[in-house]
Design a protein around this motif. Structure first.
Motif, mmCIF file in Angstrom:
data_model
loop_
_atom_site.group_PDB
_atom_site.id
_atom_site.type_symbol
_atom_site.label_atom_id
_atom_site.label_comp_id
_atom_site.label_asym_id
_atom_site.label_seq_id
_atom_site.Cartn_x
_atom_site.Cartn_y
_atom_site.Cartn_z
ATOM 1 N N ASN A 194 0.822 -1.206 0.000
ATOM 2 C CA ASN A 194 0.000 0.000 0.000
ATOM 3 C C ASN A 194 0.856 1.256 0.000
ATOM 4 O OD1 ASN A 194 -2.257 -1.576 0.078
ATOM 5 N ND2 ASN A 194 -2.513 -1.455 2.304
ATOM 6 N N LEU A 195 1.948 1.198 0.764
ATOM 7 C CA LEU A 195 2.831 2.365 0.855
ATOM 8 C C LEU A 195 3.485 2.649 -0.499
ATOM 9 C CD1 LEU A 195 3.956 4.482 2.740
ATOM 10 C CD2 LEU A 195 5.745 2.901 3.408
ATOM 11 N N ILE A 196 3.818 1.584 -1.232
ATOM 12 C CA ILE A 196 4.375 1.783 -2.578
ATOM 13 C C ILE A 196 3.359 2.531 -3.437
ATOM 14 C CG2 ILE A 196 5.062 0.590 -4.703
ATOM 15 C CD1 ILE A 196 6.231 -1.638 -2.925
ATOM 16 N N GLY A 197 2.076 2.158 -3.293
ATOM 17 C CA GLY A 197 1.015 2.857 -4.010
ATOM 18 C C GLY A 197 0.963 4.334 -3.653
ATOM 19 N N ASP A 198 1.145 4.640 -2.354
ATOM 20 C CA ASP A 198 1.116 6.037 -1.919
ATOM 21 C C ASP A 198 2.291 6.821 -2.491
ATOM 22 O OD1 ASP A 198 -1.092 5.403 -0.517
ATOM 23 O OD2 ASP A 198 -0.132 5.358 1.472
ATOM 24 N N ILE A 199 3.497 6.224 -2.390
ATOM 25 C CA ILE A 199 4.703 6.942 -2.817
ATOM 26 C C ILE A 199 4.653 7.246 -4.321
ATOM 27 C CG2 ILE A 199 7.202 6.699 -3.154
ATOM 28 C CD1 ILE A 199 7.286 5.166 -0.502
ATOM 29 N N THR A 200 4.235 6.250 -5.099
ATOM 30 C CA THR A 200 4.226 6.425 -6.553
ATOM 31 C C THR A 200 2.905 7.038 -7.035
ATOM 32 O OG1 THR A 200 3.398 4.182 -6.854
ATOM 33 C CG2 THR A 200 5.776 4.470 -6.916
ATOM 34 N N SER A 220 11.557 7.749 2.071
ATOM 35 C CA SER A 220 10.921 6.461 1.814
ATOM 36 C C SER A 220 11.367 5.424 2.843
ATOM 37 C CB SER A 220 11.280 5.945 0.421
ATOM 38 O OG SER A 220 10.413 6.469 -0.531
ATOM 39 N N PHE A 221 12.681 5.429 3.118
ATOM 40 C CA PHE A 221 13.234 4.464 4.077
ATOM 41 C C PHE A 221 12.542 4.610 5.431
ATOM 42 C CE2 PHE A 221 16.579 3.462 7.292
ATOM 43 C CZ PHE A 221 16.649 2.098 7.054
ATOM 44 N N LYS A 222 12.395 5.862 5.859
ATOM 45 C CA LYS A 222 11.734 6.115 7.148
ATOM 46 C C LYS A 222 10.294 5.611 7.115
ATOM 47 C CE LYS A 222 14.364 10.096 8.769
ATOM 48 N NZ LYS A 222 14.396 11.566 8.595
ATOM 49 N N ALA A 223 9.613 5.835 5.989
ATOM 50 C CA ALA A 223 8.212 5.420 5.881
ATOM 51 C C ALA A 223 8.089 3.903 5.931
ATOM 52 C CB ALA A 223 7.610 5.962 4.598
ATOM 53 N N PHE A 224 8.973 3.203 5.211
ATOM 54 C CA PHE A 224 8.906 1.732 5.215
ATOM 55 C C PHE A 224 9.304 1.178 6.578
ATOM 56 C CE2 PHE A 224 9.168 2.153 0.515
ATOM 57 C CZ PHE A 224 8.035 1.421 0.205
ATOM 58 N N MET A 225 10.315 1.801 7.198
ATOM 59 C CA MET A 225 10.728 1.373 8.536
ATOM 60 C C MET A 225 9.560 1.490 9.512
ATOM 61 S SD MET A 225 13.666 0.114 9.125
ATOM 62 C CE MET A 225 13.995 0.429 10.861
ATOM 63 N N VAL A 269 16.940 -3.953 6.109
ATOM 64 C CA VAL A 269 17.392 -4.140 4.726
ATOM 65 C C VAL A 269 16.195 -4.146 3.771
ATOM 66 C CG1 VAL A 269 18.544 -5.715 3.117
ATOM 67 C CG2 VAL A 269 19.501 -5.333 5.375
ATOM 68 N N THR A 270 15.112 -4.826 4.167
ATOM 69 C CA THR A 270 13.900 -4.815 3.338
ATOM 70 C C THR A 270 13.424 -3.381 3.109
ATOM 71 O OG1 THR A 270 13.268 -6.943 4.261
ATOM 72 C CG2 THR A 270 11.545 -5.717 3.136
ATOM 73 N N SER A 271 13.410 -2.584 4.170
ATOM 74 C CA SER A 271 12.993 -1.185 4.048
ATOM 75 C C SER A 271 13.907 -0.439 3.088
ATOM 76 C CB SER A 271 13.033 -0.489 5.414
ATOM 77 O OG SER A 271 12.176 -1.142 6.305
ATOM 78 N N LEU A 272 15.200 -0.692 3.201
ATOM 79 C CA LEU A 272 16.158 -0.013 2.333
ATOM 80 C C LEU A 272 15.974 -0.430 0.871
ATOM 81 C CD1 LEU A 272 18.614 1.918 2.299
ATOM 82 C CD2 LEU A 272 20.078 -0.096 2.459
ATOM 83 N N GLN A 273 15.745 -1.735 0.668
ATOM 84 C CA GLN A 273 15.524 -2.235 -0.699
ATOM 85 C C GLN A 273 14.315 -1.558 -1.332
ATOM 86 O OE1 GLN A 273 15.207 -6.360 0.391
ATOM 87 N NE2 GLN A 273 17.220 -6.869 -0.418
ATOM 88 N N ALA A 293 13.005 1.330 -0.365
ATOM 89 C CA ALA A 293 13.244 2.775 -0.474
ATOM 90 C C ALA A 293 14.097 3.096 -1.695
ATOM 91 C CB ALA A 293 13.917 3.289 0.796
ATOM 92 N N LEU A 294 15.084 2.242 -1.984
ATOM 93 C CA LEU A 294 15.940 2.460 -3.153
ATOM 94 C C LEU A 294 15.114 2.355 -4.442
ATOM 95 C CD1 LEU A 294 19.124 0.433 -2.133
ATOM 96 C CD2 LEU A 294 19.007 2.903 -2.521
ATOM 97 N N ALA A 295 14.183 1.416 -4.465
ATOM 98 C CA ALA A 295 13.369 1.207 -5.659
ATOM 99 C C ALA A 295 12.261 2.248 -5.766
ATOM 100 C CB ALA A 295 12.774 -0.199 -5.640
ATOM 101 N N PHE A 296 11.787 2.733 -4.605
ATOM 102 C CA PHE A 296 10.685 3.693 -4.619
ATOM 103 C C PHE A 296 11.019 4.926 -3.779
ATOM 104 C CE2 PHE A 296 8.806 -0.545 -5.145
ATOM 105 C CZ PHE A 296 8.133 -0.360 -6.353
ATOM 106 N N PRO A 297 11.941 5.780 -4.272
ATOM 107 C CA PRO A 297 12.245 6.992 -3.509
ATOM 108 C C PRO A 297 11.039 7.949 -3.529
ATOM 109 C CG PRO A 297 13.436 6.964 -5.593
ATOM 110 C CD PRO A 297 12.696 5.675 -5.518
ATOM 111 N N ALA A 298 10.830 8.640 -2.411
ATOM 112 C CA ALA A 298 9.712 9.584 -2.331
ATOM 113 C C ALA A 298 9.976 10.794 -3.217
ATOM 114 C CB ALA A 298 9.510 10.006 -0.879
ATOM 115 N N LYS A 299 8.908 11.398 -3.714
ATOM 116 C CA LYS A 299 9.068 12.574 -4.596
ATOM 117 C C LYS A 299 9.753 13.716 -3.853
ATOM 118 C CE LYS A 299 6.198 11.814 -8.437
ATOM 119 N NZ LYS A 299 5.233 10.725 -8.034
ATOM 120 N N THR A 300 9.344 13.916 -2.588
ATOM 121 C CA THR A 300 10.047 14.880 -1.753
ATOM 122 C C THR A 300 10.756 14.109 -0.653
ATOM 123 O OG1 THR A 300 7.976 15.151 -0.556
ATOM 124 C CG2 THR A 300 8.544 16.882 -2.135
ATOM 125 N N GLY A 301 12.065 14.338 -0.557
ATOM 126 C CA GLY A 301 12.818 13.658 0.499
ATOM 127 C C GLY A 301 13.569 12.434 0.001
#
Lengths: 103, 228
Positions: free
Chosen positions: A33-39, B174-179, B155-159, B161-169
């Motif tokens: 879901n979070l991937i959906g939000d980010i993208t 992204s890493f913080k959000a997944f964590m 590591v999962t969060s980092l993986q 975050a690397l694939a889906f960086p946030a538009k801002t930040g």
């Protein structure tokens, strides 16, 4: 010890079945879901599961099967290690009961 | 904690495969050599693998209304090191990807890297470092297992975050959000896993036989303690 192994297997099955029945949305789904939000909904997964359990009870069953296989092997190997220990002890006892041969 | 099927875009999914494949190959070679040197080690290997099998099947519901599961890799990391653990982990990950639609084949490289390699590597390094301090064996085992579990999720969060960086930040946001998704459920799980691993290791130390060379001295000291 066989009884212990059986109990371990049953316990693991029961626990895993109970947990997968009670668990609601997994963290994996929330990450999706979070991937959906980010993208902003701009990402569609490019691969699908080859096969997925068609019914939720099948998923529970397969999770329980995983727990059962693990618990059985774990119990069996622990039993093996314990058995090996006993054999070693007996061997050592056997050796030391013999009177030392002093020339 | 596994990244779902199809949810890692290129180049990430195959980069993680490139990272994982050599480690798993090395792990297989180590397993073969270990068994050749001492066939009785098969039992302990099977036990470490079974531990991962059981623990990663336990989907625990948690406070946030989400579920998560332990990894069980700490035991294998302490007994055999990270490369052997990667082989044991990939077996579980393939089972879950094929039969449970949990994780996936395209994300198998990334999931093995987190659960089978980097997590256990952190656990193993923690064990090596803690064992040399006066913390004691028990606390060292506990810390190593908990560290292997927690770092897997980092590591999962980092993986992701690397694939889906946030538009801002970017990646960091992204890493913080997944964590945040994983941390709440994973901290209690890591502690529980640490305790369970400690219990199994104590049993093994007590039994003694079949322990790998690098742990033999701990068995002896435990026996000496009992004799006193």
């Amino acid at each position: 010890m066989k009884k212990e192994t059986a109990l371990l297997v049953l316990g693991a099955i029961a626990l895993s079945a109970f947990l997968s029945l009670t668990a609601k949305t997994g963290t994996d789904d929330r990450a999706v879901n979070l991937i959906g939000d980010i993208t902003e909904g701009g990402y569609t997964p490019w691969a699908e599961h080859i096969w997925a359990p068609p019914e939720s009870w099948m998923e529970t069953l397969l999770f329980s099967l995983q727990a059962a296989i693990g618990a059985f092997v774990f119990g069996y190997t622990l039993h093996q290690i314990k058995g090996h220990d006993k054999r070693e002890d007996n061997r050592r006892k056997g050796c030391c009961n013999e009177p030392p041969s002093n020339p | 904690m596994h990244i779902a099927e199809g949810f890692l875009p290129g180049p990430w999914w195959y980069l993680w495969f490139l990272f994982t494949i050599p480690v798993v190959a090395y792990g297989l070679a180590r397993i073969r050599r270990t068994i050749e040197e001492d066939p009785s080690k098969k039992t302990l290997l099977a036990m470490a693998g079974a531990f991962i099998f059981v623990l990663s099947s336990l989907k625990l519901p948690s406070v946030a209304g989400s579920s998560s599961h332990p990894t069980g890799t700490g035991l294998s990391a302490i007994l055999f090191g990270p490369s052997v653990t990667s082989v044991l982990s990939i077996i579980v990950l393939i089972y879950q990807a094929l039969l449970l639609a949990h994780g996936g084949l395209t994300t198998l490289g990334a999931n093995t890297a987190s659960m089978g390699i980097i997590g256990p590597l952190v656990g193993w390094l923690t064990w090596k470092a803690a064992e040399k301090t006066p913390l004691g064996t028990d606390l060292s085992v506990f810390l190593a297992a908990a560290a292997a579990d927690l770092s897997t999720y980092m590591v999962t969060s980092l993986q992701l975050a690397l694939a889906f960086p946030a538009k801002t930040g970017g990646v960091l946001a992204s890493f913080k959000a997944f964590m945040a998704v994983f941390a709440l459920t994973q901290v209690p799980l890591a502690l529980a896993e640490g305790l369970l691993t400690l219990y199994v290791m104590r049993t093994l130390f007590k039994l003694g036989t079949g322990l790998p060379e690098h742990l033999k001295h701990l068995q002896r000291s435990a026996a000496a303690g009992e004799a006193l």
